[in-house]
Design a protein around this motif. Structure first.
Motif, PDB file in Angstrom:
ATOM      1  N   ALA A  30       0.829  -1.207   0.000  1.00  0.00           N
ATOM      2  CA  ALA A  30       0.000   0.000   0.000  1.00  0.00           C
ATOM      3  C   ALA A  30       0.865   1.258   0.000  1.00  0.00           C
ATOM      4  O   ALA A  30       0.529   2.241  -0.652  1.00  0.00           O
ATOM      5  N   LEU A  63      -5.366   1.451   0.706  1.00  0.00           N
ATOM      6  CA  LEU A  63      -4.857   1.820   2.030  1.00  0.00           C
ATOM      7  C   LEU A  63      -5.758   1.286   3.146  1.00  0.00           C
ATOM      8  O   LEU A  63      -5.269   0.775   4.160  1.00  0.00           O
ATOM      9  N   ARG A  77      -0.511   6.988  -2.930  1.00  0.00           N
ATOM     10  CA  ARG A  77      -0.918   6.492  -1.606  1.00  0.00           C
ATOM     11  C   ARG A  77       0.030   7.008  -0.533  1.00  0.00           C
ATOM     12  O   ARG A  77      -0.400   7.365   0.572  1.00  0.00           O
TER      13      ARG A  77
END
Length: 110
Positions: free
Chosen positions: A22, A63, A28
């Motif tokens: 992630a 996420l 992100r």
């Protein structure tokens, strides 16, 4: 008033490889850095990402499903916050190291 609940992994279900995956994407990582700097809940719309809305939605989902952030609906806004306590308990120092590296890189670009 009904609330829409989003699925989040329990702390014990968060895996290092999922968190690292992630955090490997620049968009992100920018979300995580922004959330760390604000320290509280932030609406998706408050974070200016250089991607389409649907791509941004995908990044937030990655996420959340990795256990890096929580997302809750407040009215029509989806609010985001880091799961700092969970991540620091599971992987001490990881989040701070990643955020610091991302911040150094962001400062170098300016």
């Amino acid at each position: 008033m009904s609330t829409r609940a989003l699925a989040h992994p329990e702390a014990g279900e968060i895996r290092l490889e999922g968190v690292l995956h992630a955090l490997a994407d620049p968009a992100r990582l920018e979300i995580v850095r922004f959330l760390a700097e604000t320290g509280g809940e932030v609406a998706c719309s408050a974070i200016d990402l250089a991607v389409s809305k649907s791509t941004g939605t995908h990044h937030y989902r990655v996420l959340r499903e990795a256990g890096v952030i929580t997302q809750v609906y407040r009215g029509t806004a989806k609010m985001n916050a880091l799961r700092r306590d969970d991540l620091d308990g599971l992987f001490p120092g990881l989040l701070d190291s990643v955020i610091e590296a991302a911040s150094r890189r962001a400062r170098a670009r300016v």
